[in-house]
Write a protein that holds these residues in place. Structure first.
Motif, PDB file in Angstrom:
ATOM      1  N   PHE A  28     -18.533 -24.192 -17.333  1.00  0.00           N
ATOM      2  CA  PHE A  28     -17.185 -23.962 -16.822  1.00  0.00           C
ATOM      3  C   PHE A  28     -16.474 -22.893 -17.646  1.00  0.00           C
ATOM      4  N   LEU A  29     -16.589 -22.973 -18.969  1.00  0.00           N
ATOM      5  CA  LEU A  29     -15.950 -21.970 -19.822  1.00  0.00           C
ATOM      6  C   LEU A  29     -16.519 -20.585 -19.570  1.00  0.00           C
ATOM      7  N   ALA A  30     -17.834 -20.505 -19.397  1.00  0.00           N
ATOM      8  CA  ALA A  30     -18.455 -19.205 -19.131  1.00  0.00           C
ATOM      9  C   ALA A  30     -17.965 -18.630 -17.809  1.00  0.00           C
ATOM     10  N   ILE A  31     -17.874 -19.468 -16.788  1.00  0.00           N
ATOM     11  CA  ILE A  31     -17.430 -19.004 -15.471  1.00  0.00           C
ATOM     12  C   ILE A  31     -15.969 -18.591 -15.511  1.00  0.00           C
ATOM     13  N   THR A  32     -15.125 -19.399 -16.146  1.00  0.00           N
ATOM     14  CA  THR A  32     -13.708 -19.034 -16.202  1.00  0.00           C
ATOM     15  C   THR A  32     -13.499 -17.770 -17.026  1.00  0.00           C
ATOM     16  N   THR A  33     -14.286 -17.585 -18.074  1.00  0.00           N
ATOM     17  CA  THR A  33     -14.185 -16.347 -18.861  1.00  0.00           C
ATOM     18  C   THR A  33     -14.580 -15.151 -18.004  1.00  0.00           C
ATOM     19  N   GLN A  34     -15.661 -15.301 -17.244  1.00  0.00           N
ATOM     20  CA  GLN A  34     -16.118 -14.221 -16.373  1.00  0.00           C
ATOM     21  C   GLN A  34     -15.074 -13.930 -15.292  1.00  0.00           C
ATOM     22  N   GLN A  35     -14.502 -14.966 -14.722  1.00  0.00           N
ATOM     23  CA  GLN A  35     -13.467 -14.763 -13.704  1.00  0.00           C
ATOM     24  C   GLN A  35     -12.231 -14.115 -14.308  1.00  0.00           C
ATOM     25  N   GLY A  36     -11.891 -14.502 -15.517  1.00  0.00           N
ATOM     26  CA  GLY A  36     -10.741 -13.887 -16.188  1.00  0.00           C
ATOM     27  C   GLY A  36     -10.939 -12.393 -16.356  1.00  0.00           C
ATOM     28  N   ARG A  37     -12.154 -11.995 -16.754  1.00  0.00           N
ATOM     29  CA  ARG A  37     -12.436 -10.561 -16.900  1.00  0.00           C
ATOM     30  C   ARG A  37     -12.364  -9.850 -15.558  1.00  0.00           C
ATOM     31  N   ALA A  38     -12.907 -10.487 -14.520  1.00  0.00           N
ATOM     32  CA  ALA A  38     -12.865  -9.885 -13.187  1.00  0.00           C
ATOM     33  C   ALA A  38     -11.425  -9.722 -12.714  1.00  0.00           C
ATOM     34  N   ILE A  39     -10.592 -10.705 -12.971  1.00  0.00           N
ATOM     35  CA  ILE A  39      -9.184 -10.618 -12.584  1.00  0.00           C
ATOM     36  C   ILE A  39      -8.490  -9.508 -13.343  1.00  0.00           C
ATOM     37  N   GLN A  40      -8.786  -9.353 -14.615  1.00  0.00           N
ATOM     38  CA  GLN A  40      -8.187  -8.267 -15.403  1.00  0.00           C
ATOM     39  C   GLN A  40      -8.601  -6.907 -14.857  1.00  0.00           C
ATOM     40  N   LEU A  42      -9.451  -6.250 -11.752  1.00  0.00           N
ATOM     41  CA  LEU A  42      -8.753  -6.068 -10.478  1.00  0.00           C
ATOM     42  C   LEU A  42      -7.284  -5.713 -10.693  1.00  0.00           C
ATOM     43  N   GLU A  43      -6.650  -6.363 -11.652  1.00  0.00           N
ATOM     44  CA  GLU A  43      -5.248  -6.045 -11.945  1.00  0.00           C
ATOM     45  C   GLU A  43      -5.110  -4.612 -12.423  1.00  0.00           C
ATOM     46  N   ALA A  44      -6.046  -4.156 -13.252  1.00  0.00           N
ATOM     47  CA  ALA A  44      -5.994  -2.769 -13.725  1.00  0.00           C
ATOM     48  C   ALA A  44      -6.199  -1.803 -12.566  1.00  0.00           C
ATOM     49  N   ARG A  45      -7.103  -2.148 -11.652  1.00  0.00           N
ATOM     50  CA  ARG A  45      -7.344  -1.277 -10.493  1.00  0.00           C
ATOM     51  C   ARG A  45      -6.113  -1.210  -9.602  1.00  0.00           C
ATOM     52  N   VAL A  46      -5.487  -2.353  -9.364  1.00  0.00           N
ATOM     53  CA  VAL A  46      -4.273  -2.385  -8.536  1.00  0.00           C
ATOM     54  C   VAL A  46      -3.164  -1.573  -9.194  1.00  0.00           C
ATOM     55  N   GLN A  47      -3.030  -1.688 -10.509  1.00  0.00           N
ATOM     56  CA  GLN A  47      -1.998  -0.932 -11.222  1.00  0.00           C
ATOM     57  C   GLN A  47      -2.233   0.569 -11.074  1.00  0.00           C
ATOM     58  N   ARG A  48      -3.503   0.995 -11.210  1.00  0.00           N
ATOM     59  CA  ARG A  48      -3.816   2.424 -11.037  1.00  0.00           C
ATOM     60  C   ARG A  48      -3.489   2.877  -9.622  1.00  0.00           C
ATOM     61  N   GLN A  49      -3.812   2.050  -8.628  1.00  0.00           N
ATOM     62  CA  GLN A  49      -3.524   2.408  -7.242  1.00  0.00           C
ATOM     63  C   GLN A  49      -2.026   2.471  -6.980  1.00  0.00           C
ATOM     64  N   GLU A  50      -1.282   1.556  -7.555  1.00  0.00           N
ATOM     65  CA  GLU A  50       0.176   1.582  -7.386  1.00  0.00           C
ATOM     66  C   GLU A  50       0.768   2.833  -8.034  1.00  0.00           C
ATOM     67  N   THR A  51       0.252   3.205  -9.200  1.00  0.00           N
ATOM     68  CA  THR A  51       0.727   4.412  -9.877  1.00  0.00           C
ATOM     69  C   THR A  51       0.418   5.645  -9.029  1.00  0.00           C
ATOM     70  N   GLU A  52      -0.792   5.709  -8.490  1.00  0.00           N
ATOM     71  CA  GLU A  52      -1.173   6.853  -7.652  1.00  0.00           C
ATOM     72  C   GLU A  52      -0.335   6.882  -6.372  1.00  0.00           C
ATOM     73  N   ALA A  53      -0.081   5.732  -5.782  1.00  0.00           N
ATOM     74  CA  ALA A  53       0.741   5.679  -4.570  1.00  0.00           C
ATOM     75  C   ALA A  53       2.160   6.160  -4.858  1.00  0.00           C
TER      76      ALA A  53
END
Length: 107
Positions: A28-40, A42-53
């Motif tokens: 569970f800890l490994a999966i949540t850590t992996q999901q946390g990284r994936a969410i980070q 995605l958040e960075a990608r969304v932020q870059r897209q918002e800045t470009e928009a």
């Protein structure tokens, strides 16, 4: 003596073995850590897209203002030419893409 050693080995092996609950917790800890990284990511990608928009919206706004100024300038020049008793030269054909933004303007 050998029996005592064997029993001690079995007890030691049993104590060192991980329980199913511990393995599930670590999974569970490994999966949540992996999901946390994936969410980070995605958040960075969304932020870059918002800045470009935002940059694109600003660029479009500036271009809109420039086109408005140019249209005003052309109207002023045409008006000045007509007041002088002359006729402005005929305009070159406009592309369909440009006509979408300049329709309804007598230039």
């Amino acid at each position: 003596m050998a029996a005592v050693a064997a029993v001690g080995g079995v007890v030691s092996a049993r104590a060192a073995r991980r329980t199913k609950r511990q393995e599930n917790r670590d999974d569970f800890l490994a999966i949540t850590t992996q999901q946390g990284r994936a969410i980070q990511r995605l958040e960075a990608r969304v932020q870059r897209q918002e800045t470009e928009a935002e940059k694109q919206r600003e660029r479009i706004s500036d271009q809109d203002e420039a086109i408005g100024w140019l249209l005003h300038r052309v109207r002023t020049l045409v008006s000045h030419i007509k007041k002088a008793g002359l006729e402005p030269p005929t305009a070159e054909p406009m592309s369909d893409r440009a006509a979408r933004y300049v329709r309804g303007i007598d230039v």
